[in-house]
Design a protein around this motif. Structure first.
Motif, mmCIF file in Angstrom:
data_model
loop_
_atom_site.group_PDB
_atom_site.id
_atom_site.type_symbol
_atom_site.label_atom_id
_atom_site.label_comp_id
_atom_site.label_asym_id
_atom_site.label_seq_id
_atom_site.Cartn_x
_atom_site.Cartn_y
_atom_site.Cartn_z
ATOM 1 N N TYR A 193 -7.336 1.777 0.198
ATOM 2 C CA TYR A 193 -6.850 1.797 1.579
ATOM 3 C C TYR A 193 -7.262 0.520 2.313
ATOM 4 N N SER A 196 -5.080 -2.332 1.201
ATOM 5 C CA SER A 196 -3.742 -2.245 1.798
ATOM 6 C C SER A 196 -3.771 -2.622 3.280
ATOM 7 N N GLU A 208 3.668 2.214 -2.686
ATOM 8 C CA GLU A 208 3.321 1.021 -1.910
ATOM 9 C C GLU A 208 2.035 0.381 -2.419
ATOM 10 N N LEU A 209 1.082 1.197 -2.871
ATOM 11 C CA LEU A 209 -0.163 0.641 -3.410
ATOM 12 C C LEU A 209 0.089 -0.093 -4.721
ATOM 13 N N LEU A 212 0.795 -3.795 -4.349
ATOM 14 C CA LEU A 212 -0.227 -4.704 -3.839
ATOM 15 C C LEU A 212 -0.594 -5.752 -4.885
#
Length: 519
Positions: A193, A196, A208-209, A212
């Motif tokens: 977290y 991100s 979405e992670l 990264l």
């Protein structure tokens, strides 16, 4: 079809059904058992509806996405691909089987039945495990991952071994191991977290992670947090010592849920999170993980040989089989990953048969010790036959579905390196030793006095394990339906990791040398 919240319904049904079951009066009536069985069966039917509507190759389907805790950036996000769907089907199949096979396990002679709590916790464990296999938000996954410990702890600590101290000790040991792994993983969850947030979009959504751009050092540290937790959960050598104590202390039905469902969270997590979120770190860790997997395969089989407690023995065989699954995940080729995913499903079928039929035998004889049995096949031939089928599935007999998955993992192991495959093959030989040794000691030879007059399995007990035997036979001869679901998801995982299968090498032969060879 995909617009209806099928996955939420499949999750809520056992959770609500478990609560209703637990609140029913413990008057000795069969109502709590009937409610639990009906709930579990309906959940399985709904999972079949989802499976029949699933389109292989279309990625994640039946997606549900809702804000959960906006301040934390968390979502209620669930969906399934081929890998997750395989484990959802396994979970929803095993729970009604376990409920039916464990019908009288919570009954107390001359006292109040403990069935409401026993079967209520089973359904709660099912619902939480389904959240784990469907979660597309890391925070949601972590919450469900830890929450599964609550019903598991009570199932082990309050039911099972007649000695309260034995089962309490096993439950505490299990809980401490799992909490230690969960706390380590929590550090990585928070770390993801934070990374991100630094990238400008704080989120816990897996998709979405995965996008990264993690630097090597950060990715490897975060990977270790997840991997250690999953290695404990699986379990993998050397963090496996909670396993035999837990299976020896729990009821056979509880052991099925722990080993065949809950422990799959560990290997599923490696495939979904370690490879999916940390591809570079996964490739970096592969040599060490492969060695640990091979040690698990061989060590688990060796210490299973000669064990006198049959529940402990069956538990230790799973250490060896989870080694095969982890090996398939980390050899980084399609055969290994497909085999590992299918192995998770097939291991659940075969091991569940062994545990449940062993439970039938223990209830009749009153002892878990192999040395207290002998000649069972003479007085209970159907029970002995079912036990043999489960054992043959465990050792990977061709014609039963575990053989298909084991063969794929071995092919993947040899494709990775011939030494890897050679060491893994020894696990098959050792499996034949411990399974056949156990069967010989339990079922053949002269009938010991305590076995004389033993009743064979009844219709309910046969009906409980029959679906598992049928599934092993069907997918042993025709695994295509399951492989069609699994293969596209495995290909997607491989593309994320950035690996591909090696092309076969063909040495060109000129025409002249070919003609000379033919002559």
């Amino acid at each position: 079809m995909n617009d209806f919240p099928w996955l939420s319904l499949i999750i809520l049904l056992p959770l609500v059904g478990g609560l209703v079951t637990a609140l029913l009066p413990a008057t000795g009536s069969a109502l709590p058992k009937q409610v639990a069985l009906g709930t579990a069966t309906l959940t399985f039917v709904l999972s079949l509806v989802v499976a029949c509507s699933y389109e292989p190759g279309d990625g994640f389907q039946f997606v549900e996405l809702h804000d959960w805790i906006p301040a934390f950036g968390t979502h209620y996000a669930v969906a399934v691909d081929g890998i997750g769907l395989t484990l959802v089907l396994l979970t929803t199949l095993l729970v009604p089987v376990v409920v039916l096979a464990s019908w009288n396990d919570a009954d107390v002679a001359g006292g109040t039945s403990r069935a409401p709590g026993f079967f209520g916790w089973m359904l709660a464990l099912e619902g939480l495990a389904l959240v784990v296999f469907m979660a597309q938000d890391v925070f949601l996954f972590y919450v469900a991952f830890e929450a599964t410990l609550i019903p598991a702890y009570f199932l082990v600590g309050h039911y099972g071994h007649v000695d309260k101290a034995v089962r309490a000790k096993a439950a505490v040991k299990f809980l401490l191991y799992m909490l230690a792994g969960g706390l380590i993983m929590l550090a990585s969850v928070v770390g993801l977290y934070a990374v991100s947030a630094q990238a400008g979009h704080p989120t816990y959504l897996i998709g979405e992670l995965a996008a990264l751009d993690l630097d090597k050092e950060t990715g490897r540290w975060l990977f270790l947090g997840f991997f250690i937790a999953f290695a404990i959960k699986a379990p993998l050598f050397p963090v496996h010592t909670w396993l035999p104590d837990t299976t020896a202390a729990a009821t056979p039905g509880t052991s099925v849920l722990l080993i065949c469902v809950l422990d799959k969270i560990g290997t599923y997590g490696m495939l979904r999170f370690c490879l999916g979120l940390f591809p570079e770190a996964s490739k970096w860790a592969t040599p060490v993980v492969v060695v640990l997997a091979l040690i698990s395969i061989i060590y688990g089989a060796l210490i299973a040989i000669g064990q006198d407690d049959m529940l402990r023995l069956i538990g230790l065989t799973s250490l060896s089989h989870f080694g095969f699954i982890v090996l398939g995940v980390f050899v980084m080729n399609s055969q290994g990953m497909t085999g590992a995913t299918f192995y998770m499903f097939n291991h659940g079928l075969a091991t569940a048969v062994l545990f449940l039929v062993a439970g039938y035998l223990i209830r009749r004889r009153g002892s878990t010790l192999i040395s207290d049995h002998g000649g069972v096949e003479k007085v209970a031939p159907v029970l002995a036959g079912l036990f043999l089928v489960g054992g043959l599935g465990t050792l990977g007999l061709p014609g039963l579905s575990p053989f298909v998955s084991e063969f794929l993992v071995l092919v993947g192991g040899f494709a990775h390196h011939w030494v890897t495959g050679a060491f893994a093959v020894t696990g098959i030989v050792l499996a034949a030793i411990y399974v056949l040794w156990m069967y010989q000691k339990l079922m053949t030879g002269p009938t010991v006095p305590g076995v004389v007059g033993m009743k064979d399995v009844n219709a309910r007990e046969i009906g409980a394990v029959a679906p598992l035997v049928v599934a092993m036979l069907i997918f042993g001869f025709y695994p295509k339906p399951m492989l069609d679901i699994i293969n596209p998801a495995v290909e997607g995982t491989m593309s994320v990791v950035g690996v591909s299968d090696d092309d076969p090498v063909v040495t060109p032969v000129d025409a002249e040398s070919s003609q000379e060879g033919q002559q």
